[in-house]
Design a protein around this motif. Structure first.
Motif, mmCIF file in Angstrom:
data_model
loop_
_atom_site.group_PDB
_atom_site.id
_atom_site.type_symbol
_atom_site.label_atom_id
_atom_site.label_comp_id
_atom_site.label_asym_id
_atom_site.label_seq_id
_atom_site.Cartn_x
_atom_site.Cartn_y
_atom_site.Cartn_z
ATOM 1 N N ARG A 1 0.858 -1.172 0.000
ATOM 2 C CA ARG A 1 0.000 0.000 0.000
ATOM 3 C C ARG A 1 0.900 1.228 0.000
ATOM 4 N NH1 ARG A 1 -3.319 1.859 4.967
ATOM 5 N NH2 ARG A 1 -2.936 3.777 3.789
ATOM 6 N N THR A 2 0.305 2.395 0.018
ATOM 7 C CA THR A 2 1.067 3.633 0.176
ATOM 8 C C THR A 2 0.547 4.376 1.396
ATOM 9 O OG1 THR A 2 -0.411 4.877 -1.287
ATOM 10 C CG2 THR A 2 1.547 3.856 -2.289
ATOM 11 N N PRO B 1 0.909 8.429 3.511
ATOM 12 C CA PRO B 1 1.292 9.827 3.263
ATOM 13 C C PRO B 1 2.718 10.092 3.719
ATOM 14 C CG PRO B 1 -0.806 9.668 4.451
ATOM 15 C CD PRO B 1 -0.201 8.309 4.471
ATOM 16 N N GLU C 1 3.258 10.212 -1.660
ATOM 17 C CA GLU C 1 2.975 8.890 -1.119
ATOM 18 C C GLU C 1 4.255 8.053 -1.005
ATOM 19 O OE1 GLU C 1 -0.420 7.619 -0.274
ATOM 20 O OE2 GLU C 1 -0.342 9.804 -0.102
#
Length: 315
Positions: free
Chosen positions: A52-53, A55, A60
């Protein structure tokens, strides 16, 4: 200091890795990635591995989340890959993250921080610290326990882990139970003495390779005075969490790795230092088949579990 017999046999059948200055950056990254992803992973089973990414300060950040089998909440370990701040990604040290998650029975968040020379110092540290903060804030969603956190890394990632320990202490949170550092130096530039001279020509890593990576990463020599580049230069090391430091015997940066241990001990920090005979820089990546790498993984995982248990008792 003889090279491990299994490594000696492995290197005998391969052409010598050329100095990294001979590669364009893209070609170097491709070569490292190609050789790394062919390595066998450790024989472990995990409940899940998810990409996933999250913040970050400049956009990202890719992360890979490894969840062990069993019932949580689990301890949390934020892991930073090696590669001289120039090469490496979530795939190149996937085997280390897998071994760490299974062996330490912890959720591991592996961080794909920005690389140099496109992103100079301190970009890698800024991304990595953001990932530590994100992991703490999202512990419950990760089936983790925010009161049981550690940071870990190999080589450049070990430097990041050491720096994140100092950043967490300065910020007052998150409270880390342990720092795990496989052959990340405590000082830069690498002093031209001891192991740096003895193993200047490798095997695997040359002293000039280490200098090249840092030439790509820093903006000017003033960056070396920052504790994020040279953790030994922090104004204080008191109050840091227990720290595991692993070094490779046949490594030009071995002495720069080991130099950090006494600094921590003098500040009252609990330290376990292990030098692995016959090993070379980067050896933990061979955890899928090399006994020395398996020992370094097992020792780090045992240290982490011991510190997590201590944190539970003291909660």
């Amino acid at each position: 200091m003889p090279l491990d017999h299994q490594l000696e046999a492995m290197f005998a059948g391969q052409p010598e890795w050329p100095p990294v200055r001979n590669f364009p950056i893209d070609a170097l990254r491709d070569a490292v990635r190609s050789s790394s992803v062919q390595l066998p992973p450790p024989a472990v089973t995990l409940a899940s591995v998810d990409d996933r990414t999250i913040p970050g300060p400049a956009g990202e950040i890719p992360v890979r989340i490894y969840t062990p089998e069993g019932a949580g909440p689990f301890p949390l370990i934020v892991y930073f890959h090696g590669g001289g701040f120039v090469v490496g990604d979530l795939d190149t040290q996937d085997m280390i993250a897998r071994g760490l998650s299974a062996g330490a029975e912890s959720v591991v968040v592996s961080v794909g921080y920005r690389l140099a020379p496109e992103h100079k110092f301190p970009a890698a540290f800024e991304d990595s610290w953001a990932a530590v903060q994100w992991t703490a804030a999202n512990a419950t969603k990760l089936a983790g326990d925010a009161a049981l956190m550690a940071v870990a890394g190999d080589s450049a990632g070990g430097v990041i882990a050491s720096a994140c320990g100092l950043l967490a202490k300065k910020a007052g949170a998150p409270k880390l139970s342990a720092i795990l550092n496989w052959y990340g130096p405590g000082i830069h530039p690498i002093p031209a003495e001891g192991s740096a001279i003895e193993f200047a020509d490798g095997p695997v890593l040359r002293l000039d390779d280490a200098h090249f990576f840092w030439d790509m990463f820093i903006t000017d020599d003033a960056d070396y005075q920052d504790f994020r580049a040279s953790p030994m230069k922090a104004s204080s090391h008191e109050g840091l969490p227990p720290t595991f430091i692993a070094s490779a015997e046949c490594d030009p940066i071995r002495d720069a790795v080991e130099a950090y241990g006494p600094v921590l001990e003098q500040a009252g920090v609990k330290v376990e230092m292990q030098r692995y005979p016959g090993m070379v820089h980067g050896f933990v990546s061979w955890v899928g088949f090399l006994p020395g790498a398996q020992a370094a993984m097992a020792d780090a995982c045992a240290f982490a579990k011991m510190q997590f248990a201590a944190s539970r008792r003291n909660a």
